[in-house]
Scaffold this motif. Structure first.
Motif, PDB file in Angstrom:
ATOM      1  N   ALA A  14       0.967  -1.313  -0.044  1.00 11.56           N
ATOM      2  CA  ALA A  14      -0.037   0.065   0.030  1.00 11.56           C
ATOM      3  C   ALA A  14       0.932   1.300  -0.038  1.00 11.56           C
ATOM      4  N   PRO A  15       1.735   1.371   1.075  1.00  5.65           N
ATOM      5  CA  PRO A  15       2.751   2.820   0.745  1.00  5.65           C
ATOM      6  C   PRO A  15       3.400   2.608  -0.467  1.00  5.65           C
ATOM      7  N   LEU A  16       3.879   1.801  -1.268  1.00  2.80           N
ATOM      8  CA  LEU A  16       4.478   1.869  -2.535  1.00  2.80           C
ATOM      9  C   LEU A  16       3.446   2.392  -3.672  1.00  2.80           C
ATOM     10  N   ARG A  17       2.306   1.734  -3.519  1.00  2.19           N
ATOM     11  CA  ARG A  17       1.241   2.345  -4.426  1.00  2.19           C
ATOM     12  C   ARG A  17       0.924   3.691  -4.307  1.00  2.19           C
ATOM     13  N   ALA A  18       0.982   4.068  -3.120  1.00  2.27           N
ATOM     14  CA  ALA A  18       0.312   5.606  -2.687  1.00  2.27           C
ATOM     15  C   ALA A  18       1.612   6.482  -3.334  1.00  2.27           C
ATOM     16  N   GLN A  19       2.803   6.050  -3.255  1.00  6.16           N
ATOM     17  CA  GLN A  19       3.823   6.918  -3.953  1.00  6.16           C
ATOM     18  C   GLN A  19       3.655   7.039  -5.562  1.00  6.16           C
ATOM     19  N   LEU A  20       2.768   6.366  -5.938  1.00  8.27           N
ATOM     20  CA  LEU A  20       2.463   6.192  -7.472  1.00  8.27           C
ATOM     21  C   LEU A  20       1.124   7.122  -7.699  1.00  8.27           C
ATOM     22  N   LEU A  21       0.330   7.708  -6.737  1.00 11.49           N
ATOM     23  CA  LEU A  21      -0.759   8.442  -7.051  1.00 11.49           C
ATOM     24  C   LEU A  21      -0.437   9.837  -7.620  1.00 11.49           C
ATOM     25  N   SER A  22      -1.056  10.143  -8.453  1.00 14.59           N
ATOM     26  CA  SER A  22      -0.921  11.512  -9.377  1.00 14.59           C
ATOM     27  C   SER A  22      -2.152  11.902  -9.976  1.00 14.59           C
TER      28      SER A  22
END
Length: 142
Positions: A14-22
């Motif tokens: 989840a934290p890795l995916r959150a880094q990709l939000l844009s």
């Protein structure tokens, strides 16, 4: 910020995916590779990944940078485990955000394929019969 990482421990996605939000991203694609219980008709008891960390990190970063340039994606991340892993454990994760799904899917596939073929990470499988073997990227179904 580094896009490619090695991890000696299990990690949260989840934290890795959150880094990709844009706001520029309309699509997200990911790949998860898990340790399976068989290879080449043999029962697998577990495995160990080893790497030349400095070179693996540098080459992994190159792979992700190439994906960003080649597929016009917003961003990407990849984490690969090293050390001993049990059956069912997450071994590698790739995530890609992009404006459109085609680019996200293509870049995700590119990243995992290039990581497996170019990044110096080696797999040592332990078999249920007590034997063990090093597998290389060119090995079938490695």
């Amino acid at each position: 910020m580094a896009r490619f990482a090695l991890s000696e421990h299990s990690f949260e996605i989840a934290p890795l995916r959150a880094q990709l939000l844009s706001d520029r991203a309309g699509a997200f694609a990911s790949f998860e590779g898990w340790v399976r219980d068989h290879h080449g008709g043999r029962a697998v008891a577990g495995l160990r990944y080893e790497s030349y960390a400095a070179l693996a990190l540098a080459e992994g970063e190159r792979v992700l940078e190439e994906a960003v340039e080649r597929f016009a994606i917003v961003d990407a991340r990849c984490v690969h485990r090293v050390g001993d892993l049990a059956i069912g454990e997450l071994a590698v994760w790739v995530g890609v955000s992009a404006a459109h799904r085609e680019a996200a899917f293509a870049a995700c596939r590119y990243i995992i394929d290039e990581t497996k073929s170019r990044v110096p990470i080696w797999k040592h499988e332990r078999y249920a019969d007590g034997d063990a073997d090093w597998l290389h990227p060119e090995s079938p179904a490695a």
